[in-house]
Design a protein around this motif. Structure first.
Motif, short mmCIF file in Angstrom:
data_model
loop_
_atom_site.label_atom_id
_atom_site.label_comp_id
_atom_site.label_asym_id
_atom_site.label_seq_id
_atom_site.Cartn_x
_atom_site.Cartn_y
_atom_site.Cartn_z
N ARG A 263 32.33 9.75 132.62
CA ARG A 263 32.82 10.42 133.83
C ARG A 263 32.84 9.45 135.01
O ARG A 263 33.81 9.41 135.76
CB ARG A 263 31.92 11.62 134.16
CG ARG A 263 32.48 12.47 135.30
CD ARG A 263 31.47 13.45 135.85
NE ARG A 263 30.30 12.82 136.43
CZ ARG A 263 30.27 12.20 137.63
NH1 ARG A 263 31.36 12.13 138.36
NH2 ARG A 263 29.16 11.66 138.09
N GLN A 264 31.80 8.65 135.13
CA GLN A 264 31.75 7.66 136.20
C GLN A 264 32.85 6.61 136.05
O GLN A 264 33.48 6.19 137.03
CB GLN A 264 30.38 6.98 136.24
CG GLN A 264 29.28 7.85 136.76
CD GLN A 264 27.92 7.15 136.74
OE1 GLN A 264 27.80 6.01 136.26
NE2 GLN A 264 26.90 7.82 137.26
N GLU B 73 28.05 11.12 130.97
CA GLU B 73 27.98 10.83 132.41
C GLU B 73 28.58 9.47 132.70
O GLU B 73 29.29 9.28 133.69
CB GLU B 73 26.52 10.89 132.87
CG GLU B 73 26.31 10.56 134.33
CD GLU B 73 26.85 11.61 135.28
OE1 GLU B 73 27.05 11.28 136.46
OE2 GLU B 73 27.07 12.76 134.85
N THR C 246 23.41 0.79 145.49
CA THR C 246 23.70 -0.06 144.33
C THR C 246 22.66 -1.15 144.24
O THR C 246 22.04 -1.52 145.22
CB THR C 246 25.10 -0.69 144.43
OG1 THR C 246 25.17 -1.46 145.62
CG2 THR C 246 26.18 0.37 144.43
N ALA D 227 23.52 6.36 134.87
CA ALA D 227 24.09 7.41 134.04
C ALA D 227 23.00 8.01 133.18
O ALA D 227 22.14 7.31 132.66
CB ALA D 227 25.20 6.84 133.18
N GLN E 36 36.13 8.18 137.08
CA GLN E 36 36.18 8.32 138.53
C GLN E 36 36.48 6.97 139.18
O GLN E 36 37.30 6.88 140.09
CB GLN E 36 34.85 8.87 139.05
CG GLN E 36 34.82 9.07 140.55
CD GLN E 36 33.49 9.60 141.03
OE1 GLN E 36 32.59 9.90 140.24
NE2 GLN E 36 33.36 9.72 142.33
N THR E 37 35.84 5.92 138.70
CA THR E 37 36.08 4.58 139.24
C THR E 37 37.50 4.13 138.98
O THR E 37 38.15 3.54 139.85
CB THR E 37 35.07 3.58 138.63
OG1 THR E 37 33.75 4.06 138.87
CG2 THR E 37 35.24 2.20 139.23
N GLN F 1 25.06 -0.92 139.41
CA GLN F 1 25.12 0.50 139.09
C GLN F 1 24.41 1.28 140.18
O GLN F 1 23.51 0.76 140.83
CB GLN F 1 24.43 0.78 137.76
CG GLN F 1 25.09 0.15 136.57
CD GLN F 1 24.31 0.50 135.30
OE1 GLN F 1 23.26 1.13 135.37
NE2 GLN F 1 24.82 0.09 134.17
#
Length: 134
Positions: A30-31, A27, A10, A22, A34-35, A17
């Motif tokens: 999706r991240q 994308e 990171t 991304a 997921q987070t 990020q």
């Protein structure tokens, strides 16, 4: 001001990020999902740890189950011992010998038990002496 990359991939600074970033809006979505999922799991875990009353109830239920299982085990082994002796109890003389042998192995316990019995007898005699025979 420059952004530095840490060991976990990171960047430090105003936006943390992953280095790869991304590739596009899909994308990024999706991240984000997921987070959110990881954050939800973490919140549930913390809520479970904070629920002291619920954890205490669960622990009590577990201990109760274990005590019940131990009771069943002990009853089973006690029944096995009686059956092993052909259903007969030991005669009083054998029990007395066993008690004497156990007492020889633990003289302090015998001394304490004898002292307690002596106090009980003395108290009984003193009560009879004051109030007469009952």
């Amino acid at each position: 001001m420059t952004d530095a990359t840490s060991r976990d991939g990171t960047r430090s600074g105003s936006t943390a990020q992953p280095v790869g970033g991304a590739k596009g809006p899909d994308e990024l979505r999706r991240q984000i999902e997921q987070t959110r999922g990881e954050l939800g799991d973490t919140v549930e875990e913390l809520a479970g740890k904070a629920d002291v009353k619920g954890r205490a109830k669960a622990r009590a239920a577990d201990l109760k189950d274990r005590a019940g299982a131990m009771t069943v085990h002990l009853r089973g082994s006690a029944g096995h011992t009686v059956r092993g002796g052909a259903g007969r109890a030991d005669p009083p003389s054998r029990r007395a010998r066993h008690a004497v042998r156990a007492g020889l192995g633990h003289p302090r316990a015998v001394l304490v038990a004898g002292a307690a019995a002596g106090v009980a007898v003395a108290a009984s005699l003193a009560r009879r002496h004051r109030h007469g025979p009952c």
